[in-house]
Design a protein around this motif. Structure first.
Motif, short mmCIF file in Angstrom:
data_model
loop_
_atom_site.label_atom_id
_atom_site.label_comp_id
_atom_site.label_asym_id
_atom_site.label_seq_id
_atom_site.Cartn_x
_atom_site.Cartn_y
_atom_site.Cartn_z
N ARG A 81 11.90 -8.58 -5.55
CA ARG A 81 10.65 -8.03 -6.09
C ARG A 81 9.49 -8.37 -5.16
O ARG A 81 8.63 -7.54 -4.91
CB ARG A 81 10.35 -8.62 -7.47
CG ARG A 81 11.30 -8.19 -8.52
CD ARG A 81 11.03 -8.95 -9.80
NE ARG A 81 12.02 -8.59 -10.79
CZ ARG A 81 11.80 -8.53 -12.08
NH1 ARG A 81 10.63 -8.86 -12.56
NH2 ARG A 81 12.75 -8.17 -12.91
N ALA A 82 9.48 -9.61 -4.68
CA ALA A 82 8.41 -10.05 -3.79
C ALA A 82 8.42 -9.23 -2.50
O ALA A 82 7.35 -8.88 -1.97
CB ALA A 82 8.56 -11.53 -3.48
N ALA A 103 6.88 -5.84 -3.30
CA ALA A 103 5.42 -5.98 -3.44
C ALA A 103 4.76 -6.16 -2.09
O ALA A 103 3.71 -5.58 -1.81
CB ALA A 103 5.09 -7.14 -4.37
N GLU A 104 5.38 -6.94 -1.22
CA GLU A 104 4.82 -7.17 0.13
C GLU A 104 4.79 -5.87 0.93
O GLU A 104 3.83 -5.59 1.65
CB GLU A 104 5.61 -8.26 0.85
CG GLU A 104 5.06 -8.63 2.20
CD GLU A 104 3.65 -9.19 2.18
OE1 GLU A 104 2.94 -9.04 3.19
OE2 GLU A 104 3.25 -9.79 1.16
N HIS A 130 1.93 -3.85 -0.28
CA HIS A 130 0.70 -4.44 0.24
C HIS A 130 0.46 -3.99 1.68
O HIS A 130 -0.63 -3.52 2.03
CB HIS A 130 0.77 -5.97 0.16
CG HIS A 130 -0.29 -6.67 0.92
ND1 HIS A 130 -1.62 -6.64 0.55
CD2 HIS A 130 -0.23 -7.40 2.05
CE1 HIS A 130 -2.32 -7.33 1.43
NE2 HIS A 130 -1.49 -7.81 2.35
N ARG A 153 -2.21 -7.80 -2.92
CA ARG A 153 -0.92 -8.41 -3.28
C ARG A 153 -0.73 -8.44 -4.79
O ARG A 153 0.36 -8.19 -5.30
CB ARG A 153 -0.81 -9.81 -2.69
CG ARG A 153 -0.47 -9.81 -1.22
CD ARG A 153 -0.14 -11.20 -0.70
NE ARG A 153 0.44 -11.13 0.62
CZ ARG A 153 -0.25 -11.10 1.74
NH1 ARG A 153 -1.57 -11.16 1.70
NH2 ARG A 153 0.36 -11.02 2.91
N SER A 212 2.19 -6.40 -6.76
CA SER A 212 3.12 -7.12 -7.61
C SER A 212 3.14 -6.52 -9.02
O SER A 212 4.20 -6.33 -9.62
CB SER A 212 2.75 -8.60 -7.67
OG SER A 212 3.66 -9.30 -8.46
N ARG A 213 1.96 -6.21 -9.56
CA ARG A 213 1.87 -5.59 -10.90
C ARG A 213 2.56 -4.23 -10.92
O ARG A 213 3.24 -3.89 -11.88
CB ARG A 213 0.41 -5.45 -11.32
CG ARG A 213 -0.13 -6.66 -12.05
CD ARG A 213 -1.44 -6.35 -12.78
NE ARG A 213 -2.52 -5.99 -11.86
CZ ARG A 213 -3.28 -6.87 -11.20
NH1 ARG A 213 -3.08 -8.16 -11.38
NH2 ARG A 213 -4.23 -6.46 -10.40
N VAL A 255 5.07 -3.13 -9.01
CA VAL A 255 6.53 -3.33 -8.98
C VAL A 255 7.01 -3.73 -10.37
O VAL A 255 8.00 -3.18 -10.87
CB VAL A 255 6.92 -4.39 -7.93
CG1 VAL A 255 8.38 -4.80 -8.08
CG2 VAL A 255 6.65 -3.88 -6.52
N GLU A 256 6.32 -4.66 -11.01
CA GLU A 256 6.72 -5.09 -12.36
C GLU A 256 6.65 -3.95 -13.36
O GLU A 256 7.53 -3.80 -14.22
CB GLU A 256 5.86 -6.27 -12.82
CG GLU A 256 6.11 -7.56 -12.06
CD GLU A 256 7.55 -8.03 -12.10
OE1 GLU A 256 8.22 -7.91 -13.15
OE2 GLU A 256 8.02 -8.51 -11.06
#
Length: 99
Positions: free
Chosen positions: A9-10, A13-14, A17, A24, A28-29, A31-32
């Motif tokens: 997931r990270a 998100a990266e 970004h 970031r 991240s939000r 992706v979630e």
């Protein structure tokens, strides 16, 4: 991609970004939210199809008789719902050509 060769997931998100320019926290939000939406659809019994990527399909498996490989004793296996993934033809072609 992380060192172990697993996309996380990270990592997603990266990428958002870097490539889209989201902060970031926003990446991240996002992706979630996408993963949550997919999970909720699957929990409602809906299949999830992502064009050019693949399909997450729910299948109901009926009760069947299994066998303990160590003892040979037959045991009933309860009916259950399983999640399968089927890659799209485009994804399969990309994987084959990436060798």
């Amino acid at each position: 991609m992380s060192a172990a060769g697993t996309l996380t997931r990270a990592d997603l998100a990266e990428s958002l970004h870097r490539e889209v320019g989201l902060s970031r926290a926003d990446a991240s939000r996002l992706v979630e939210q996408i993963l949550k939406h997919m999970c909720e659809a699957l929990a409602r019994g809906e299949n999830v199809k992502i064009s050019g990527f693949g399909s997450f399909v729910l299948r109901d498996k009926g009760e069947r008789i299994g066998r303990n490989p160590k003892t040979g004793v037959e045991v009933p296996i309860a009916p259950r719902r399983v999640l399968t993934f089927r890659a799209s033809q485009m994804m399969r072609d990309r994987i084959v050509s990436a060798r």
